[in-house]
Scaffold this motif. Structure first.
Motif, PDB file in Angstrom:
ATOM      1  N   GLU A 160       1.005  -1.688  -0.525  1.00 41.13           N
ATOM      2  CA  GLU A 160       0.325  -0.001  -0.333  1.00 41.13           C
ATOM      3  C   GLU A 160       0.794   1.397  -0.069  1.00 41.13           C
ATOM      4  OE1 GLU A 160      -4.077   0.347   2.260  1.00 41.13           O
ATOM      5  OE2 GLU A 160      -2.582   1.556   3.640  1.00 41.13           O
ATOM      6  N   ALA A 162       2.953   2.004  -3.024  1.00 42.35           N
ATOM      7  CA  ALA A 162       1.816   2.275  -4.360  1.00 42.35           C
ATOM      8  C   ALA A 162       2.034   3.640  -4.163  1.00 42.35           C
ATOM      9  CB  ALA A 162       0.570   1.198  -4.287  1.00 42.35           C
ATOM     10  N   ARG A 163       1.587   3.822  -3.305  1.00 45.86           N
ATOM     11  CA  ARG A 163       1.804   5.517  -2.447  1.00 45.86           C
ATOM     12  C   ARG A 163       2.976   6.120  -2.839  1.00 45.86           C
ATOM     13  NH1 ARG A 163      -0.269   5.534   2.269  1.00 45.86           N
ATOM     14  NH2 ARG A 163      -1.821   4.441   2.392  1.00 45.86           N
ATOM     15  N   VAL A 176       0.814   5.276  -7.937  1.00 48.47           N
ATOM     16  CA  VAL A 176      -0.470   4.385  -8.768  1.00 48.47           C
ATOM     17  C   VAL A 176      -1.319   3.425  -7.320  1.00 48.47           C
ATOM     18  CG1 VAL A 176       1.224   3.688 -10.983  1.00 48.47           C
ATOM     19  CG2 VAL A 176       0.875   2.063  -8.444  1.00 48.47           C
ATOM     20  N   SER A 177      -2.351   2.661  -7.932  1.00 49.62           N
ATOM     21  CA  SER A 177      -2.994   2.255  -6.735  1.00 49.62           C
ATOM     22  C   SER A 177      -2.116   0.832  -6.938  1.00 49.62           C
ATOM     23  CB  SER A 177      -4.554   2.083  -8.138  1.00 49.62           C
ATOM     24  OG  SER A 177      -4.092   0.643  -8.648  1.00 49.62           O
ATOM     25  N   PRO A 178      -2.631   0.248  -5.053  1.00 45.98           N
ATOM     26  CA  PRO A 178      -1.965  -0.558  -4.790  1.00 45.98           C
ATOM     27  C   PRO A 178      -2.256  -2.080  -6.520  1.00 45.98           C
ATOM     28  CG  PRO A 178      -2.721   0.355  -2.969  1.00 45.98           C
ATOM     29  CD  PRO A 178      -3.412   0.978  -4.873  1.00 45.98           C
ATOM     30  N   GLN A 179      -3.557  -1.919  -6.361  1.00 48.11           N
ATOM     31  CA  GLN A 179      -3.621  -2.818  -7.620  1.00 48.11           C
ATOM     32  C   GLN A 179      -2.813  -3.156  -8.657  1.00 48.11           C
ATOM     33  OE1 GLN A 179      -6.615  -5.474  -7.359  1.00 48.11           O
ATOM     34  NE2 GLN A 179      -4.971  -6.518  -8.796  1.00 48.11           N
ATOM     35  N   GLU A 180      -2.400  -1.676  -9.365  1.00 44.72           N
ATOM     36  CA  GLU A 180      -1.785  -1.693 -10.405  1.00 44.72           C
ATOM     37  C   GLU A 180      -0.104  -1.698 -10.138  1.00 44.72           C
ATOM     38  OE1 GLU A 180      -1.884   2.547 -13.078  1.00 44.72           O
ATOM     39  OE2 GLU A 180      -3.272   2.758 -10.793  1.00 44.72           O
ATOM     40  N   THR A 235      -4.726 -11.517  -4.879  1.00 45.42           N
ATOM     41  CA  THR A 235      -5.911 -10.534  -4.779  1.00 45.42           C
ATOM     42  C   THR A 235      -6.417 -11.131  -6.242  1.00 45.42           C
ATOM     43  OG1 THR A 235      -3.783 -10.146  -6.923  1.00 45.42           O
ATOM     44  CG2 THR A 235      -4.273  -8.158  -4.819  1.00 45.42           C
ATOM     45  N   TRP A 290      -5.120  -2.816   2.289  1.00 40.82           N
ATOM     46  CA  TRP A 290      -5.449  -3.586   1.014  1.00 40.82           C
ATOM     47  C   TRP A 290      -4.646  -4.324   1.692  1.00 40.82           C
ATOM     48  CZ3 TRP A 290      -5.690  -3.548  -3.668  1.00 40.82           C
ATOM     49  CH2 TRP A 290      -4.989  -4.447  -4.271  1.00 40.82           C
TER      50      TRP A 290
END
Length: 511
Positions: A59, A62-63, A67-71, A98, A211
């Motif tokens: 998490e 990503a920040r 980008v998003s954690p998923q990306e 995921t 996340w």
RNA sequence: GGGCCCGUAGUUCAGCUGGUUAGAACACGCCGCUCAUAACGGUGUAGUCGCAGGUUCGAAUCCUGCCGGGCCUACCA
């Protein structure tokens, strides 16, 4: 000897916050060799790898990158998938935490544990260091600070707990009843003394980040990453559907391969979670050692993590696979150095094995019209060498069953040595002028030995083995271990033009 | 602090339920061969088995101490 008993082997799922390096490659290749070996030995194999994608670090990373954690997770998970392809890994499945199938399974397991009264809601309190991202025990503090010297503050957080403390005796009973459940021996002792020392209940939910997989019925909490991650081994088999073909066939796992750093999670928490949910614990968790690089520990500060791509580009895939498993007793730590790799590559692969194949194939090509020669009457040295070859599979199988990769390879290389000696003693280049019939017997013997070597080496170096088997014109269907005994080379078979299998590594001159 | 492991030829290691001249690989020297990827084979040099005591007819192998190195000693991978 062989059996069609199912064989389920797993790598750890790799944390997507890291990029693939030598360590990941090592674990994965070791599993691949076992998976390939078992398949060639006639067993039904399921080989699983994947990525661990939840948690606070992901998490945050990503920040940090925006980008998003998923990306972030999609991107880095792909990196591990590419590593598997690069290393010619024969995994049957690749699971990501995921994925819906995993999330569903983890929540189902949670509910099962809850139903069985293994989970309760409580307060987690302790001295927390923001800098270390870790809680410390009262007695760990040094002068009111973390062992690292960082400031700590008293934090209390509502958490779900797993009643790990209640499992101490049953875990010990499980270790006692299954002496091979944790390997190697020394690691087993460590784990057992750890458990004997007493177990505390384990906090298994977090509210400080989001996340992760939500706790069923209380989405303020996400499930502790380790409880999330470990469960991949069964969600990949279809859990919670315990009647599914995969689950009923492949669980419990035959082998969870792990690095020694994550042994406790696999050897203590995981069996406890499983037993608490009414499931069988794994048959074996094996903790392998660490590699240093040129004598130095791999570390972020040195930034000496070797990307698998770099290894393969430099040395070629099969030499790397060979080196990793040949260089040290599996389970021990070892050093990865350029010098050592080149030594193995040129010594074992090019000079001993590659050159043996080359000299034999070239002689057959020139003196036998490029056809598998007629064996004719065999003499004592011929049958002795063939017997050595025929006895080898059993030796190798024993070593592999003990995960002693280095001994398996060493025993194969003993045959390489015997074969080279036999070539010199029989001197087929002399026989070609004086006793062509005798020469054919010798070259047939050698070709048969090459066939044995090629098939036995397949799990370790699939690409090179394939090249050699192609040069021996061994049919696709006759390349498993059963074929060793039942499908000898057929005289008269046309062979292709010989080509080197293991080129020597030539140092670039320093400028 | 507590627990566990290791220290054997130049190098990496095996041997360690005590017992013939302590082994292997690599490196090095010499010899042979010339089929082969200047590859292969034979042979040789090389070790006070970390140090000091002890047990024993006998210890690299068991016991004690010391020196040196490593691992484990609970949660955010």
């Amino acid at each position: 000897m062989t059996s069609d008993r199912p064989f389920f082997i797993t790598t750890p799922i790799y944390y997507v916050n890291d990029l693939p390096h030598l360590g990941h490659a090592y674990t994965t290749v070791a599993c691949d060799v076992l998976a390939r070996f078992m398949r060639l030995d006639g067993r039904r194999v399921r080989f699983l790898t994947g990525t661990d994608e939840h948690g606070q670090k992901v998490e945050q990373s990503a920040r940090a990158v925006g980008v998003s954690p998923q990306e972030l997770t999609d991107r880095n998970s792909t990196g591990f998938r590419e590593m598997a392809r690069l290393l010619d890994i024969s995994n049957d499945d690749f699971i990501r935490t995921t994925e819906p199938r995993h999330i569903r399974g983890v929540q189902a397991l949670w509910q099962e544990l809850e139903r069985r009264g293994e989970i309760y809601l409580g307060n987690f309190a302790g001295w927390y260091s923001v800098r270390d991202e870790a809680f410390y025990d009262e007695n760990e503090l040094v002068d009111g600070k973390a062992p690292s010297g960082a400031d700590v503050e008293w934090l209390e957080e509502e958490n779900y707990f797993f009643r790990l403390s209640a499992w101490q005796d049953r875990l010990l009973a499980y270790y006692e009843a299954n002496p091979d459940a944790i390997a190697p021996r020394g690691r087993r002792n460590e784990v057992m003394s750890f458990v004997r020392g007493g177990l505390r209940d384990l906090s298994i939910s977090r509210t400080s980040f989001s996340w992760g997989i939500p706790v069923p019925g209380n989405p303020k909490h996400v499930i502790y990453v380790w409880l999330d991650a470990l469960v991949n081994y069964i969600t990949a088999l279809g859990y919670p559907d315990r009647e599914s073909y995969d689950f009923s066939t492949f669980w419990p796992a035959d082998l969870h391969m792990v690095g020694k750093d994550i042994l406790r999670f696999h050897a203590v928490y995981w069996p406890a979670f499983l037993m608490a949910a009414g499931l069988e614990p794994p048959r074996c968790v094996f903790a392998h050692g660490w590699w240093t690089v040129e004598g130095q520990k791999m570390s972020k500060s040195l930034n000496n993590f070797i990307p698998p791509k770099q290894l393969v580009d430099t040395y070629g895939l099969d030499p790397v696979r060979y080196f990793l498993l040949r260089e040290l007793p599996f389970g021990s730590d070892g050093d990865f150095s350029h010098r050592a790799v080149v030594g193995r590559l040129n010594g074992d692969l090019a000079n001993d094995f590659g050159n043996l194949a080359q000299r034999v194939l070239v002689m057959i090509n020139r003196n036998c019209e490029a056809r598998v020669p007629e064996a004719g009457a065999l003499d004592a040295p011929d049958t002795a060498l063939l017997e050595a070859a025929r006895g080898l599979p059993k030796t190798v199988r024993t070593h592999i069953s003990e995960r002693a990769f280095h001994l398996a390879l060493e025993s194969i290389w003993r045959l390489v040595g015997e074969a080279n000696r036999y070539v010199d003693e029989q001197a087929p280049w002399v026989l070609s002028r004086s006793e062509p019939e005798r020469m054919r017997a010798v070259l047939y013997t050698l070709a048969e030995v090459l066939r044995h070597l090629a098939i036995l080496v397949e799990p370790f170096m699939p690409g090179s083995a394939r090249k050699l088997l192609d040069q021996l014109a061994v049919p696709e269907a006759s390349r498993d271990f059963a074929a060793l005994a039942h499908a000898p080379l057929v005289a008269g078979t046309q062979l292709p033009k010989p080509e080197g299998i293991f080129p020597r590594f030539v140092e670039e001159p320093a400028d």
